[in-house]
Design a protein around this motif. Structure first.
Motif, PDB file in Angstrom:
ATOM      1  N   GLN A   1       0.777  -0.892  -0.021  1.00 49.65           N
ATOM      2  CA  GLN A   1      -0.216  -0.368  -0.023  1.00 49.65           C
ATOM      3  C   GLN A   1       1.092   1.341   0.028  1.00 49.65           C
ATOM      4  O   GLN A   1       0.611   2.499  -0.729  1.00 49.65           O
ATOM      5  N   VAL A   2       1.599   1.440   0.723  1.00 51.41           N
ATOM      6  CA  VAL A   2       3.141   2.663   0.549  1.00 51.41           C
ATOM      7  C   VAL A   2       3.298   2.187  -0.531  1.00 51.41           C
ATOM      8  O   VAL A   2       3.989   3.771  -1.304  1.00 51.41           O
ATOM      9  N   ALA A   3       3.869   1.592  -1.195  1.00 49.72           N
ATOM     10  CA  ALA A   3       4.503   1.629  -2.920  1.00 49.72           C
ATOM     11  C   ALA A   3       3.745   2.394  -3.604  1.00 49.72           C
ATOM     12  O   ALA A   3       3.738   2.684  -4.230  1.00 49.72           O
ATOM     13  N   ILE A   4       2.675   1.454  -3.963  1.00 46.86           N
ATOM     14  CA  ILE A   4       1.761   2.297  -4.296  1.00 46.86           C
ATOM     15  C   ILE A   4       0.705   3.975  -4.099  1.00 46.86           C
ATOM     16  O   ILE A   4       1.002   4.433  -5.112  1.00 46.86           O
ATOM     17  N   LYS A   5       0.564   3.861  -2.732  1.00 46.54           N
ATOM     18  CA  LYS A   5       0.667   5.281  -2.429  1.00 46.54           C
ATOM     19  C   LYS A   5       1.902   5.929  -3.108  1.00 46.54           C
ATOM     20  O   LYS A   5       1.371   7.627  -3.679  1.00 46.54           O
ATOM     21  N   GLU A   6       2.888   6.119  -2.410  1.00 48.75           N
ATOM     22  CA  GLU A   6       4.344   7.037  -2.879  1.00 48.75           C
ATOM     23  C   GLU A   6       4.523   6.511  -4.948  1.00 48.75           C
ATOM     24  O   GLU A   6       4.856   7.586  -5.260  1.00 48.75           O
TER      25      GLU A   6
END
Length: 155
Positions: free
Chosen positions: A115-120
């Motif tokens: 999720q963090v990779a997607i958001k970033e």
């Protein structure tokens, strides 16, 4: 007395408990709080491992999915992978029993890392392609061997 000490001055309670254990004064131990502290210690070690894996896996994923970004953007990712892999290795060296928890920790950390990779990734600038959510695997694409391999960067 020990119950009051536990709630008012934890460090002193710990020192007293250590002294009681060293002196084999088992009847004087505050067993209820000692158990609570040991359980929390185990949770803390696991949470630290999961936290380091979360950041580490986020950057491995970014390398894997956003491999076409300029090298100038990858520099901090390399630094993060190196630092957090070392932290994971240190966690495992300092607390060898965590090795049996590693696979579970990866499985628990990966969804958040994804999720963090997607958001970033959606914050990409300077003409960098924004990856689709579906490009990020639902399950961790990295083996334990790759995770522990100091030369692996997800590329």
């Amino acid at each position: 007395m020990t119950n009051t000490l536990y709630h008012s001055h934890l460090q002193l309670w710990i020192e007293q408990t250590i002294q009681q254990l060293q002196n084999h004064e088992f009847e004087s131990l505050d067993i209820e709080h000692l158990i609570e502290e040991l359980v929390n210690l185990g949770k803390s070690e696991k949470n630290t491992l999961r936290s380091n894996l979360n950041i580490f896996l986020t950057h491995l994923l970014k390398f894997k999915i956003q491999h076409d970004v300029p090298d100038s953007m990858k520099g901090s990712w390399y630094s993060s992978v190196i630092e957090h892999r070392q932290r994971v290795l240190d966690n495992l060296a300092d607390t060898p029993s965590l090795k049996s928890f590693l696979m579970e920790a990866v499985e628990k950390a990966y969804p958040d890392a994804r999720q963090v990779a997607i958001k970033e990734g959606k914050l990409a600038k300077f003409g960098v392609r924004v990856s689709e959510d579906s490009e990020y695997p639902i399950t961790c694409p990295f083996s334990i061997g790759q995770i522990l391999n100091e030369d692996f960067y997800g590329l």
